[in-house]
Design a protein around this motif. Structure first.
Motif, PDB file in Angstrom:
ATOM      1  N   ALA A 113      -8.539 -17.099  11.056  1.00  0.00           N
ATOM      2  CA  ALA A 113      -8.347 -15.962  10.157  1.00  0.00           C
ATOM      3  C   ALA A 113      -6.962 -15.357  10.365  1.00  0.00           C
ATOM      4  O   ALA A 113      -6.423 -15.356  11.467  1.00  0.00           O
ATOM      5  N   THR A 114      -6.384 -14.898   9.255  1.00  0.00           N
ATOM      6  CA  THR A 114      -5.123 -14.162   9.347  1.00  0.00           C
ATOM      7  C   THR A 114      -5.429 -12.751   9.852  1.00  0.00           C
ATOM      8  O   THR A 114      -6.576 -12.304   9.823  1.00  0.00           O
ATOM      9  N   ILE A 115      -4.381 -12.052  10.259  1.00  0.00           N
ATOM     10  CA  ILE A 115      -4.576 -10.662  10.682  1.00  0.00           C
ATOM     11  C   ILE A 115      -4.332  -9.749   9.486  1.00  0.00           C
ATOM     12  O   ILE A 115      -3.647 -10.137   8.537  1.00  0.00           O
ATOM     13  N   PRO A 116      -4.889  -8.546   9.502  1.00  0.00           N
ATOM     14  CA  PRO A 116      -4.641  -7.616   8.390  1.00  0.00           C
ATOM     15  C   PRO A 116      -3.149  -7.310   8.265  1.00  0.00           C
ATOM     16  O   PRO A 116      -2.437  -7.218   9.258  1.00  0.00           O
ATOM     17  N   PHE A 117      -2.690  -7.170   7.016  1.00  0.00           N
ATOM     18  CA  PHE A 117      -1.296  -6.785   6.792  1.00  0.00           C
ATOM     19  C   PHE A 117      -1.179  -6.144   5.423  1.00  0.00           C
ATOM     20  O   PHE A 117      -2.121  -6.173   4.630  1.00  0.00           O
ATOM     21  N   SER A 118      -0.040  -5.542   5.167  1.00  0.00           N
ATOM     22  CA  SER A 118       0.215  -4.976   3.841  1.00  0.00           C
ATOM     23  C   SER A 118       1.621  -5.368   3.411  1.00  0.00           C
ATOM     24  O   SER A 118       2.456  -5.740   4.246  1.00  0.00           O
ATOM     25  N   ALA A 119       1.865  -5.306   2.116  1.00  0.00           N
ATOM     26  CA  ALA A 119       3.154  -5.733   1.572  1.00  0.00           C
ATOM     27  C   ALA A 119       3.530  -4.812   0.423  1.00  0.00           C
ATOM     28  O   ALA A 119       2.656  -4.329  -0.309  1.00  0.00           O
ATOM     29  N   HIS A 120       4.814  -4.598   0.256  1.00  0.00           N
ATOM     30  CA  HIS A 120       5.302  -3.709  -0.809  1.00  0.00           C
ATOM     31  C   HIS A 120       5.760  -4.525  -2.026  1.00  0.00           C
ATOM     32  O   HIS A 120       6.464  -5.523  -1.884  1.00  0.00           O
ATOM     33  N   PHE A 121       5.355  -4.077  -3.207  1.00  0.00           N
ATOM     34  CA  PHE A 121       5.881  -4.622  -4.464  1.00  0.00           C
ATOM     35  C   PHE A 121       6.149  -3.439  -5.397  1.00  0.00           C
ATOM     36  O   PHE A 121       5.237  -2.637  -5.636  1.00  0.00           O
ATOM     37  N   ASP A 122       7.336  -3.351  -5.917  1.00  0.00           N
ATOM     38  CA  ASP A 122       7.706  -2.224  -6.776  1.00  0.00           C
ATOM     39  C   ASP A 122       6.917  -2.266  -8.091  1.00  0.00           C
ATOM     40  O   ASP A 122       6.796  -3.324  -8.710  1.00  0.00           O
ATOM     41  N   LEU A 123       6.427  -1.100  -8.507  1.00  0.00           N
ATOM     42  CA  LEU A 123       5.586  -1.036  -9.705  1.00  0.00           C
ATOM     43  C   LEU A 123       6.367  -1.304 -10.991  1.00  0.00           C
ATOM     44  O   LEU A 123       5.785  -1.687 -12.002  1.00  0.00           O
ATOM     45  N   THR A 124       7.673  -1.092 -10.954  1.00  0.00           N
ATOM     46  CA  THR A 124       8.462  -1.253 -12.172  1.00  0.00           C
ATOM     47  C   THR A 124       9.177  -2.593 -12.229  1.00  0.00           C
ATOM     48  O   THR A 124       9.078  -3.317 -13.217  1.00  0.00           O
ATOM     49  N   ASN A 125       9.896  -2.936 -11.136  1.00  0.00           N
ATOM     50  CA  ASN A 125      10.643  -4.204 -11.219  1.00  0.00           C
ATOM     51  C   ASN A 125       9.960  -5.340 -10.457  1.00  0.00           C
ATOM     52  O   ASN A 125      10.420  -6.482 -10.506  1.00  0.00           O
ATOM     53  N   GLY A 126       8.877  -5.043  -9.754  1.00  0.00           N
ATOM     54  CA  GLY A 126       8.090  -6.085  -9.085  1.00  0.00           C
ATOM     55  C   GLY A 126       8.688  -6.579  -7.784  1.00  0.00           C
ATOM     56  O   GLY A 126       8.052  -7.369  -7.077  1.00  0.00           O
ATOM     57  N   LEU A 127       9.912  -6.138  -7.458  1.00  0.00           N
ATOM     58  CA  LEU A 127      10.577  -6.676  -6.262  1.00  0.00           C
ATOM     59  C   LEU A 127       9.961  -6.100  -4.990  1.00  0.00           C
ATOM     60  O   LEU A 127       9.406  -5.004  -4.990  1.00  0.00           O
ATOM     61  N   SER A 128      10.063  -6.872  -3.915  1.00  0.00           N
ATOM     62  CA  SER A 128       9.495  -6.463  -2.635  1.00  0.00           C
ATOM     63  C   SER A 128      10.616  -6.191  -1.652  1.00  0.00           C
ATOM     64  O   SER A 128      11.597  -6.935  -1.602  1.00  0.00           O
ATOM     65  N   ARG A 129      10.453  -5.122  -0.849  1.00  0.00           N
ATOM     66  CA  ARG A 129      11.462  -4.904   0.200  1.00  0.00           C
ATOM     67  C   ARG A 129      11.088  -5.684   1.460  1.00  0.00           C
ATOM     68  O   ARG A 129      11.837  -5.708   2.418  1.00  0.00           O
ATOM     69  N   ASP A 130       9.939  -6.356   1.439  1.00  0.00           N
ATOM     70  CA  ASP A 130       9.465  -7.077   2.625  1.00  0.00           C
ATOM     71  C   ASP A 130       9.774  -8.574   2.589  1.00  0.00           C
ATOM     72  O   ASP A 130       9.776  -9.222   3.624  1.00  0.00           O
TER      73      ASP A 130
END
Ligand SMILES: O=P(O)(O)OC[C@H]1O[C@](O)(CO)[C@@H](O)[C@@H]1O
Ligand SMILES: [Fe+2]
Length: 197
Positions: A6-23
């Motif tokens: 199993a993977t470990i819990p994590f979170s990721a950012h995606f911009d609501l307008t341009n969809g880009l991620s800072r991660d």
């Protein structure tokens, strides 16, 4: 396929307008990677020669390709046309054909174009807040019919896989093109059944 650890819990950012991620860094598909997929080969060649525009980009997370995992991210189709045909993704069947996918539109507008091997097809509209279900067995391609980037969030079973070969060989049965300033679905003159050589 055996289940992986199993993977470990994590979170990721995606911009609501341009969809880009800072991660994460996105995977970018320039027009030249889509040879033969658009109806108008001359318009395609001219655009590639003029600078090979970025058509779409998306995030491919590194996840175990296992049936007990989900893959997710954003897909960003930029605005533009090749001739009268709107920018779109390559589109694919899943290698495990019987696996579905969900898309949720965050911004922009367009369509999810879908077809199954039996010849049934459907174009579902994307507007912000609209979710689209891609059933098992359906190839899927996002098409941007607006003036801004079409941004969608997607989730699918992590072992589904991408079968690009079928679409590269046969194409989609339908295209979405601009006629009199509005998108219309038309037959793809390049579509072929794939039975012949
Ligand atoms: O795989 P294509 O058709 O190039 O489109 C890419 C999109 O499809 C996905 O594989 C999801 O189905 C994403 O990784 C990406 O958004
Ligand atoms: Fe998919």
């Amino acid at each position: 396929m055996s289940l992986q650890a199993a993977t470990i819990p994590f979170s990721a950012h995606f911009d609501l307008t341009n969809g880009l991620s800072r991660d994460y860094a996105s995977t970018r598909r320039m027009l030249s990677k889509m040879a033969g997929m658009y109806e108008n080969d001359k318009a395609f060649a001219n655009l590639v020669a003029e600078g090979d525009p970025l058509v779409y980009e998306f995030y491919e997370l590194t996840m175990p390709e296992a049936p007990n995992e989900l893959l997710f991210g954003t897909s960003i189709v930029h605005p533009g046309k090749v001739g009268r045909e709107y920018y779109m993704t390559k589109g694919h069947f899943h290698t495990i054909l019987d696996t579905p996918e969900v898309y949720y539109c965050l911004s922009g507008e367009g369509y999810m174009l879908m077809e199954n091997p039996e010849g049934e097809w459907q174009a579902e509209r994307f507007t912000p807040g609209q979710a689209v279900y891609v059933p098992p067995r359906y190839a899927h391609r996002s098409v941007n019919t607006g003036n801004e980037s079409l941004v969608t969030f997607f989730v699918y079973r992590a072992d589904s896989g991408h079968d690009y070969g079928t679409i590269e060989t046969k194409g989609f049965r339908k295209l979405i093109v601009e006629e009199k300033g509005a998108p219309v679905v038309v037959d793809n003159p390049k579509w072929r059944d794939g039975e012949e050589s």
